[in-house]
Design an enzyme around this catalytic site. Structure first.
Site, PDB file in Angstrom:
ATOM      1  N   LYS A 199      13.378 -50.186 -60.388  1.00 25.64           N
ATOM      2  CA  LYS A 199      13.742 -51.379 -61.135  1.00 25.64           C
ATOM      3  C   LYS A 199      12.517 -52.025 -61.798  1.00 25.64           C
ATOM      4  CE  LYS A 199      18.280 -51.844 -61.108  1.00 25.64           C
ATOM      5  NZ  LYS A 199      18.953 -50.843 -60.347  1.00 25.64           N
ATOM      6  N   ASP A 256      22.562 -45.337 -63.797  1.00 25.62           N
ATOM      7  CA  ASP A 256      22.117 -46.730 -63.661  1.00 25.62           C
ATOM      8  C   ASP A 256      21.428 -47.367 -64.868  1.00 25.62           C
ATOM      9  OD1 ASP A 256      22.065 -48.886 -61.677  1.00 25.62           O
ATOM     10  OD2 ASP A 256      19.898 -48.694 -61.736  1.00 25.62           O
TER      11      ASP A 256
HETATM   12  P1  ATP Z   1      23.883 -50.405 -57.801  1.00 31.28           P
HETATM   13  O1  ATP Z   1      23.513 -51.116 -59.086  1.00 31.28           O
HETATM   14  O2  ATP Z   1      23.412 -51.156 -56.595  1.00 31.28           O
HETATM   15  O3  ATP Z   1      23.463 -48.970 -57.792  1.00 31.28           O
HETATM   16  P2  ATP Z   1      26.636 -49.591 -58.414  1.00 31.28           P
HETATM   17  O4  ATP Z   1      27.238 -50.389 -59.524  1.00 31.28           O
HETATM   18  O5  ATP Z   1      26.169 -48.230 -58.732  1.00 31.28           O
HETATM   19  O6  ATP Z   1      25.497 -50.471 -57.681  1.00 31.28           O
HETATM   20  P3  ATP Z   1      28.227 -48.277 -56.452  1.00 31.28           P
HETATM   21  O7  ATP Z   1      27.036 -47.694 -55.753  1.00 31.28           O
HETATM   22  O8  ATP Z   1      29.060 -47.360 -57.261  1.00 31.28           O
HETATM   23  O9  ATP Z   1      27.762 -49.532 -57.308  1.00 31.28           O
HETATM   24  O10 ATP Z   1      29.071 -49.041 -55.350  1.00 31.28           O
HETATM   25  C1  ATP Z   1      30.457 -49.267 -55.360  1.00 31.28           C
HETATM   26  C2  ATP Z   1      30.888 -49.275 -53.904  1.00 31.28           C
HETATM   27  O11 ATP Z   1      32.183 -49.805 -53.793  1.00 31.28           O
HETATM   28  C3  ATP Z   1      30.926 -47.859 -53.352  1.00 31.28           C
HETATM   29  O12 ATP Z   1      30.511 -47.896 -52.006  1.00 31.28           O
HETATM   30  C4  ATP Z   1      32.427 -47.505 -53.479  1.00 31.28           C
HETATM   31  O13 ATP Z   1      32.844 -46.552 -52.536  1.00 31.28           O
HETATM   32  C5  ATP Z   1      33.066 -48.866 -53.198  1.00 31.28           C
HETATM   33  N1  ATP Z   1      34.412 -49.075 -53.784  1.00 31.28           N
HETATM   34  C6  ATP Z   1      35.514 -49.442 -53.105  1.00 31.28           C
HETATM   35  N2  ATP Z   1      36.564 -49.600 -53.917  1.00 31.28           N
HETATM   36  C7  ATP Z   1      36.130 -49.344 -55.168  1.00 31.28           C
HETATM   37  C8  ATP Z   1      36.775 -49.339 -56.455  1.00 31.28           C
HETATM   38  N3  ATP Z   1      38.057 -49.656 -56.597  1.00 31.28           N
HETATM   39  N4  ATP Z   1      36.023 -48.997 -57.523  1.00 31.28           N
HETATM   40  C9  ATP Z   1      34.716 -48.706 -57.389  1.00 31.28           C
HETATM   41  N5  ATP Z   1      34.063 -48.702 -56.195  1.00 31.28           N
HETATM   42  C10 ATP Z   1      34.760 -49.005 -55.088  1.00 31.28           C
HETATM   43 MN    MN Z   2      24.283 -47.313 -58.644  1.00 28.47          MN
END
Ligand code: ATP
Ligand code: MN
Length: 537
Positions: A199, A256
Site C-alpha cells: 500500500k 487490488d
Molecule cells: P482488501 O482490500 O482488504 O484486499 P477485498 O475487497 O479484496 O479486501 P475480499 O478479500 O474479497 O475483500 O473479502 C471479502 C470477504 O467477504 C471474503 O472473506 C469473502 O469470502 C466474504 N464474503 C461473504 N459473503 C460475500 C459476498 N456476498 N460477496 C463477496 N464476499 C463475500
Molecule cells: Mn483484496
C-alpha cells in the site's frame, strides 16, 4: 558488508554500508529456506510458508505520513488521511533505521510495478526478514533481468524490529510508514504487517499517475471475459474485490490496484493478497488452490497437532491472509493488462442492510457514490477496529490517496462518459436487517448478480426505483430469488427499513459536505433524498 553473491547493489545511497550480510534477489525456494532457518515461520501441509506478523495484523493508517517538501506542499490534500512529516526528521529517522539494519542480515530485492511499460517504475525493497522479501517478490512485478547497478526509481525499507521514539523521531507511536517523494523512499518500521509494503507503493502511484501522467489509478480488482470484456471492481477492504474477481469463467487481471490510461487497464502488481477467513475449496477454489509451496500465509492457526490450516480460527486476527504470485491462479492474464472496461462494479458491504444487493447507477450517481466510498468496515484490517462500522472512504480507498479525491472522480467520470461504461452498485453486505439481525448476502447470489450484469441479462428486465437512494433495482435476476432484490422486502418491518434508510442517507449527505465545494451541482444532486426535517445539522 558481507554479500551472499558478488552481484549485490551498492546501498550507500541509503547509508547502508555497515557490517550486515546482504541477501540479494533470492528466489522463492531460497527465501522460504531462509525464513525457516531464521525461525520466521513453518511450512503448512500444502507447502505454504506460515508466519505471524506479531503486534500488527493490519495496516495502521494513523501512523502513515508523507514528508512535506516542494513536491507535496501544495499538491497533497493534507488532513484526514495525509499527515505531514518533517523532512529533517525523516533524514534522522532514516539514518537510525539503516544503522539498525546494518547490524544483522538484510534481504534486498529489485522488482517493479505497473504492467504497462509506459508507466513502469523500478522498486528496490530492503527488508529485515526473509518473509517480507518473499511478499515483495510475490506482490510486485518481476524484472526480466534485475540490474544491481541501477539506482531504482523507489526504495522501500521495512524494519519491523526497529521501534521509533515518538518524542525524538516525530512519529505518533513506535510504528510508522513514511513516504518521501523527494528522496523516493518509503520507510516502514515497528510493524511487520506486509500490507504496508504494497500500500506504500500504491499511495506513490496514486500521486504520480494522475498528477503527472493523467492516468487514473484505482483501488480495484479487474477481470476479463472470453469476449475481451473487462470488468473492474472497486471496494474498500472486505467488500469482495479479491473474492469476486477470482471467477473461473473469466481471466484475472489483478486483485487490488490498477491504472486506467487511454487505451488499457493495467495491473500495478504481480500478485494477490487474499483474505483467508472461512476459506473453503468449494466457495473460493482458485484462492484455496493457490495456497501451495511459495505462498505466504499470515497469522493463521493450524488444527491442533497438525500443519493443516484452520481457516475458521481467527484467534490471532480476522484479517488472516495469503500472498501469492498472480500465476498461482490458473486463469491469470500475464502481462496483466486488458481492454477498457465495459462494466464497473462498486462493492459495498453495507452492515445496515439498506442498499440493494444490485442496482444500476447513472453517471452522476456513479460519481456521487465513487466520491462517497461507503461501506461498513469488516473487522481486523486496520488496527483498533473490532466490529463492523459504517465508514466513508472517498474513491473506495481514500487512505491511499495523496490528492483531493475529486481529482480521481473527475478522471473516472470522464472515462465513464467517453466509453459509455455501465456502473453497478453491489451490496455484498447484509440482507434482512442490519448486522446482528440480518445475515450477509450469500456469495453465490452476489456472483449470480454480477454474472447477469456482465452477460447483459439485466439490460432488459424491469426496474424499481429505490425511494430514498433513487437507485434502479432490477425486479428479477437469473439464479437469485426475486424477493432479495428489494431490501425492504427482506426486512421484518418495511417501515423500520425506511427509517433506517433515511438515517443512512443522512450519513451520506453529511459525509459529502466535505467534497461538495469541489463538485458540480449535478453530482451533488445525485445524493439520496431524505425527509428535510431530519437533516437539521
Ligand atoms: P482488501 O482490500 O482488504 O484486499 P477485498 O475487497 O479484496 O479486501 P475480499 O478479500 O474479497 O475483500 O473479502 C471479502 C470477504 O467477504 C471474503 O472473506 C469473502 O469470502 C466474504 N464474503 C461473504 N459473503 C460475500 C459476498 N456476498 N460477496 C463477496 N464476499 C463475500
Ligand atoms: Mn483484496
Amino acid at each position: 558488508m558481507r554479500k551472499n553473491t558478488t552481484n549485490v547493489p551498492d546501498l550507500s545511497y541509503l547509508q547502508l554500508d555497515g557490517a550486515m550480510t546482504v541477501f540479494y534477489q533470492l528466489n522463492t525456494a531460497e527465501l522460504v529456506g531462509a525464513a525457516l532457518k531464521r525461525n520466521e515461520g513453518v511450512l503448512a501441509d500444502t507447502g505454504a510458508l506460515a508466519i505471524d506478523t506479531g503486534e500488527f495484523t493490519g495496516r495502521s493508517p494513523k501512523d502513515r505520513f508523507i514528508v512535506e517538501d516542494d513536491i507535496t506542499r501544495d499538491t497533497v490534500w493534507w488532513g484526514k488521511v495525509n499527515f505531514k512529516f518533517d523532512a529533517e526528521k525523516f533524514d534522522a529517522l532514516l539514518q537510525k533505521v539503516t544503522g539498525y539494519l546494518s547490524q544483522g542480515e538484510i534481504f534486498v530485492r529489485d522488482c517493479c510495478a505497473c504492467a504497462n511499460e509506459k508507466y513502469y517504475i523500478d522498486i528496490r525493497v530492503v527488508t529485515e526478514t526473509a518473509y517480507q522479501n518473499l511478499f515483495a517478490h510475490h506482490l510486485f512485478l518481476r524484472p526480466e533481468v534485475p540490474d544491481a547497478t541501477l539506482v531504482p526509481g523507489w526504495t522501500i525499507i521495512a524494519a519491523p524490529g526497529f521501534k521509533a521514539d515518538p518524542e525524538v523521531d516525530g512519529t505518533l507511536r513506535h510504528n510508522f510508514s513514511i513516504i518521501n517523494f523527494t528522496k523516493k523512499i518509503i520507510l516502514i518500521g515497528g510493524t511487520a504487517y506486509t500490507g504496508e509494503i504494497k500500500k506504500g507503493i500504491f499511495s506513490v502511484l496514486n500521486f504520480i499517475l494522475p498528477h503527472e501522467k493523467k492516468v487514473l489509478s484505482m483501488h480495484c480488482s479487474a477481470n476479463i471475459g472470453a469476449k475481451g470484456d473487462t470488468a473492474i471492481f472497486f471496494g474498500l477492504s472486505g467488500t469482495g474485490k479479491t473474492t469476486l474477481s477470482a471467477d473461473p469463467e473469466r481471466n484475472l487481471i489483478g486483485d487490488d490496484e490498477h491504472g486506467w490510461c487511454d487505451d488499457t487497464i493495467f495491473n500495478f502488481e504481480g500478485g494477490c493478497y487474499a483474505k483467508c477467513i472461512d476459506l473453503t475449496a468449494e466457495k473460493e477454489p482458485q484462492i484455496f488452490n493457490a495456497i501451495k509451496f511459495g505462498a505466504l500465509l499470515e497469522n493463521i492457526n493450524f488444527i491442533k497437532r497438525t500443519r493443516t490450516v484452520d481457516f475458521s480460527n481467527i484467534g490471532k486476527t480476522e484479517n488472516t491472509r495469503v500472498a501469492y504470485p498472480l500465476y498461482y491462479i490458473s486463469n491469470a492474464v500475464i502481462p496483466s493488462t486488458g481492454h477498457l472496461p465495459k462494466n464497473i462494479f462498486f462493492l459495498t458491504a453495507d452492515a445496515f442492510g439498506i442498499l440493494p444487493p444490485v442496482s444500476k447507477l447513472t453517471v452522476e450517481q456513479a460519481m456521487y457514490h465513487f466520491i462517497s466510498g461507503y461501506t461498513a468496515k469488516v473487522a481486523g484490517t486496520e488496527a483498533g477496529i473490532t466490529e463492523p462500522k459504517a465508514t466513508f472512504s472517498a474513491c473506495f480507498g481514500e487512505a491511499f490517496l495523496p490528492l483531493n479525491p475529486v481529482n480521481y472522480a473527475e478522471l473516472l467520470g470522464n472515462k465513464i462518459k467517453k466509453h459509455n461504461v455501465k456502473v453497478w452498485l453491489i451490496n455484498t453486505g447484509w440482507t434482512g436487517g442490519a448486522y446482528g439481525t440480518g445475515k450477509r448476502m450469500q456469495l453465490k447470489y452476489t456472483r449470480a448478480m454480477i454474472s447477469a450484469a456482465l452477460s447483459g441479462e439485466l439490460d432488459n428486465v424491469k426496474y424499481t426505483v429505490h425511494p430514498v437512494f433513487n437507485l434502479q433495482m432490477p425486479q428479477s435476476c437469473p439464479n437469485v430469488p426475486d424477493n432479495l432484490l428489494n431490501p425492504s422486502n427482506t426486512w421484518a418491518d418495511a417501515e423500520i427499513y425506511n427509517e433506517k434508510a433515511n438515517d443512512l442517507a443522512i450519513a451520506f449527505i453529511k459525509n459529502f459536505r466535505r467534497y461538495a465545494p469541489f463538485c458540480k451541482s449535478e453530482i451533488i444532486n445525485a445524493a439520496p433524498k431524505v425527509t428535510e426535517s431530519t437533516l437539521v445539522t
